[in-house]
Motif scaffolding. Structure first.
Motif, PDB file in Angstrom:
ATOM      1  N   VAL A   1       0.816  -1.217   0.000  1.00 48.73           N
ATOM      2  CA  VAL A   1       0.000   0.000   0.000  1.00 48.73           C
ATOM      3  C   VAL A   1       0.849   1.267   0.000  1.00 48.73           C
ATOM      4  O   VAL A   1       0.353   2.351  -0.303  1.00 48.73           O
ATOM      5  CB  VAL A   1      -0.964   0.025   1.210  1.00 48.73           C
ATOM      6  N   ASP A   2       2.130   1.132   0.324  1.00 49.41           N
ATOM      7  CA  ASP A   2       2.977   2.324   0.350  1.00 49.41           C
ATOM      8  C   ASP A   2       4.441   1.936   0.147  1.00 49.41           C
ATOM      9  O   ASP A   2       4.909   0.936   0.704  1.00 49.41           O
ATOM     10  CB  ASP A   2       2.820   3.055   1.683  1.00 49.41           C
ATOM     11  N   VAL A   3       5.133   2.726  -0.665  1.00 49.44           N
ATOM     12  CA  VAL A   3       6.566   2.538  -0.900  1.00 49.44           C
ATOM     13  C   VAL A   3       7.242   3.892  -0.712  1.00 49.44           C
ATOM     14  O   VAL A   3       6.954   4.838  -1.445  1.00 49.44           O
ATOM     15  CB  VAL A   3       6.850   2.003  -2.324  1.00 49.44           C
ATOM     16  N   LYS A   4       8.107   3.984   0.286  1.00 54.84           N
ATOM     17  CA  LYS A   4       8.801   5.244   0.563  1.00 54.84           C
ATOM     18  C   LYS A   4      10.309   5.050   0.444  1.00 54.84           C
ATOM     19  O   LYS A   4      10.868   4.113   1.018  1.00 54.84           O
ATOM     20  CB  LYS A   4       8.471   5.743   1.972  1.00 54.84           C
ATOM     21  N   GLN A   5      10.941   5.952  -0.270  1.00 61.82           N
ATOM     22  CA  GLN A   5      12.389   5.891  -0.403  1.00 61.82           C
ATOM     23  C   GLN A   5      13.021   6.578   0.801  1.00 61.82           C
ATOM     24  O   GLN A   5      12.805   7.763   1.050  1.00 61.82           O
ATOM     25  CB  GLN A   5      12.845   6.561  -1.699  1.00 61.82           C
ATOM     26  N   ARG A   6      13.787   5.814   1.580  1.00 64.07           N
ATOM     27  CA  ARG A   6      14.415   6.360   2.786  1.00 64.07           C
ATOM     28  C   ARG A   6      15.709   7.099   2.459  1.00 64.07           C
ATOM     29  O   ARG A   6      16.034   8.112   3.059  1.00 64.07           O
ATOM     30  CB  ARG A   6      14.697   5.224   3.777  1.00 64.07           C
ATOM     31  N   ASN A   7      16.458   6.569   1.525  1.00 62.15           N
ATOM     32  CA  ASN A   7      17.685   7.211   1.035  1.00 62.15           C
ATOM     33  C   ASN A   7      17.985   6.633  -0.350  1.00 62.15           C
ATOM     34  O   ASN A   7      17.113   5.990  -0.945  1.00 62.15           O
ATOM     35  CB  ASN A   7      18.854   7.006   2.014  1.00 62.15           C
ATOM     36  N   LYS A   8      19.162   6.841  -0.844  1.00 63.81           N
ATOM     37  CA  LYS A   8      19.480   6.398  -2.200  1.00 63.81           C
ATOM     38  C   LYS A   8      19.434   4.881  -2.348  1.00 63.81           C
ATOM     39  O   LYS A   8      19.224   4.365  -3.445  1.00 63.81           O
ATOM     40  CB  LYS A   8      20.870   6.909  -2.609  1.00 63.81           C
ATOM     41  N   ARG A   9      19.591   4.167  -1.240  1.00 63.97           N
ATOM     42  CA  ARG A   9      19.702   2.711  -1.334  1.00 63.97           C
ATOM     43  C   ARG A   9      18.492   1.951  -0.786  1.00 63.97           C
ATOM     44  O   ARG A   9      18.130   0.899  -1.318  1.00 63.97           O
ATOM     45  CB  ARG A   9      20.964   2.252  -0.598  1.00 63.97           C
ATOM     46  N   TYR A  10      17.845   2.494   0.254  1.00 58.21           N
ATOM     47  CA  TYR A  10      16.823   1.711   0.950  1.00 58.21           C
ATOM     48  C   TYR A  10      15.413   2.289   0.790  1.00 58.21           C
ATOM     49  O   TYR A  10      15.227   3.507   0.715  1.00 58.21           O
ATOM     50  CB  TYR A  10      17.164   1.611   2.441  1.00 58.21           C
ATOM     51  N   TYR A  11      14.437   1.362   0.768  1.00 58.31           N
ATOM     52  CA  TYR A  11      13.024   1.714   0.687  1.00 58.31           C
ATOM     53  C   TYR A  11      12.271   1.104   1.869  1.00 58.31           C
ATOM     54  O   TYR A  11      12.599  -0.002   2.316  1.00 58.31           O
ATOM     55  CB  TYR A  11      12.401   1.171  -0.604  1.00 58.31           C
ATOM     56  N   GLU A  12      11.263   1.833   2.337  1.00 59.00           N
ATOM     57  CA  GLU A  12      10.369   1.291   3.365  1.00 59.00           C
ATOM     58  C   GLU A  12       9.071   0.854   2.691  1.00 59.00           C
ATOM     59  O   GLU A  12       8.411   1.648   2.025  1.00 59.00           O
ATOM     60  CB  GLU A  12      10.068   2.331   4.442  1.00 59.00           C
ATOM     61  N   ILE A  13       8.722  -0.412   2.864  1.00 63.25           N
ATOM     62  CA  ILE A  13       7.528  -0.984   2.246  1.00 63.25           C
ATOM     63  C   ILE A  13       6.476  -1.249   3.322  1.00 63.25           C
ATOM     64  O   ILE A  13       6.773  -1.862   4.348  1.00 63.25           O
ATOM     65  CB  ILE A  13       7.846  -2.316   1.528  1.00 63.25           C
ATOM     66  N   THR A  14       5.255  -0.776   3.095  1.00 67.16           N
ATOM     67  CA  THR A  14       4.136  -1.054   4.003  1.00 67.16           C
ATOM     68  C   THR A  14       3.080  -1.842   3.245  1.00 67.16           C
ATOM     69  O   THR A  14       2.700  -1.472   2.130  1.00 67.16           O
ATOM     70  CB  THR A  14       3.520   0.246   4.547  1.00 67.16           C
ATOM     71  N   CYS A  15       2.622  -2.929   3.854  1.00 67.57           N
ATOM     72  CA  CYS A  15       1.630  -3.804   3.214  1.00 67.57           C
ATOM     73  C   CYS A  15       0.497  -4.100   4.187  1.00 67.57           C
ATOM     74  O   CYS A  15       0.693  -4.074   5.401  1.00 67.57           O
ATOM     75  CB  CYS A  15       2.258  -5.134   2.807  1.00 67.57           C
TER      76      CYS A  15
END
Length: 253
Positions: A217-231
């Motif tokens: 339901v949500d994909v947020k880019q935390r920095n150049k390398r990592y993403y936070e995924i919410t499901c």
């Protein structure tokens, strides 16, 4: 200190129970709506093969009904899959559900519930429901802040999101990149050692599952390398994790 009962015009509750004789299924649940936001504040239900579910007294206090429902959720006759389908159906037409309860036209809600079960003989269905405004005991004061009364009820009964601890299953050959997984279902591994989480998994799945699909339901880019995924797993059960942009996640086909 004297107390009086304050009714909330903004909140309504619908309690219901249904017996689907054709399939020997018995349902009981409730839906609390918040009229000013046109949303479902809280909902709970059980779908069971145990006919005792249909004996739950809808005139009982909501907390007593909820406790009884959860007791039946751990009963052998509980059908988790159908209960989850029912909740997803209700949330898929949330605004219409709220409108129907607000106008006390619960027949529409019954129709949505029954549609989940592929019923052929609708004359073999028993239904009972009760719609009422929400009320609570409030300490008597010279001036009553009615908005605060509503907020107190909301804080008490609003359905909070619960997050299970999982990790995504990675497949560098057949998986999909983070940029392409929005709104898709990805495969996750259950890694939560909390007892409450284990109980939730036992309620959600008929067997001791270690793997499950969750919708992104949500994909947020935390920095150049990592993403936070919410499901979300169910409308109120979620999971969240951090992934490397190089990882490719397994998506449900």
């Amino acid at each position: 200190m004297k107390k009086f009962t304050q009714e909330s015009d903004n909140l309504k509750i619908a309690k219901y129970k249904i017996a689907i004789l054709e399939k020997h299924l018995y349902l009981c649940g409730f839906i609390i709506i918040k009229r000013n936001t046109n949303s479902v504040l809280r909902t709970c239900c059980v779908v069971s093969y145990n006919p005792s579910v249909f004996e739950i007294d809808l005139k009982s206090d909501i907390k007593k009904i909820e406790n009884t429902i959860y007791r039946y959720k751990f009963d052998e006759g509980n059908n988790v899959v159908l209960a989850n389908k029912l909740l997803l159906k209700l949330y898929s037409c949330e605004e219409k559900i709220v409108e129907a309860i607000d106008k006390e036209k619960f027949e529409f809600v019954i129709e949505q519930i029954i549609s989940v079960f592929d019923i052929k003989e609708k004359n073999k269905i028993k239904t009972e429901y009760l719609i009422d405004t929400f009320s609570t005991d409030v300490s008597r004061k010279d001036e009553i802040n009615y908005n605060r009364v509503d907020n107190n009820i909301v804080d008490t009964y609003e359905q909070k999101k619960f997050f299970l601890k999982t990790k995504p299953v990675v497949d560098y050959k057949k998986g999909e990149s983070v940029e392409k997984i929005k709104s898709k279902e990805i495969l996750c591994e259950f890694v939560d050692n909390r007892e409450i989480s284990k109980n939730i998994m036992r309620v959600l799945f008929p067997k001791d599952e270690k793997y499950l699909y969750a919708k992104v339901v949500d994909v947020k880019q935390r920095n150049k390398r990592y993403y936070e995924i919410t499901c979300f797993i169910t409308p109120m059960i979620y999971t969240s994790f951090i992934v490397d942009k190089t990882q490719r996640l397994v998506v449900k086909k």
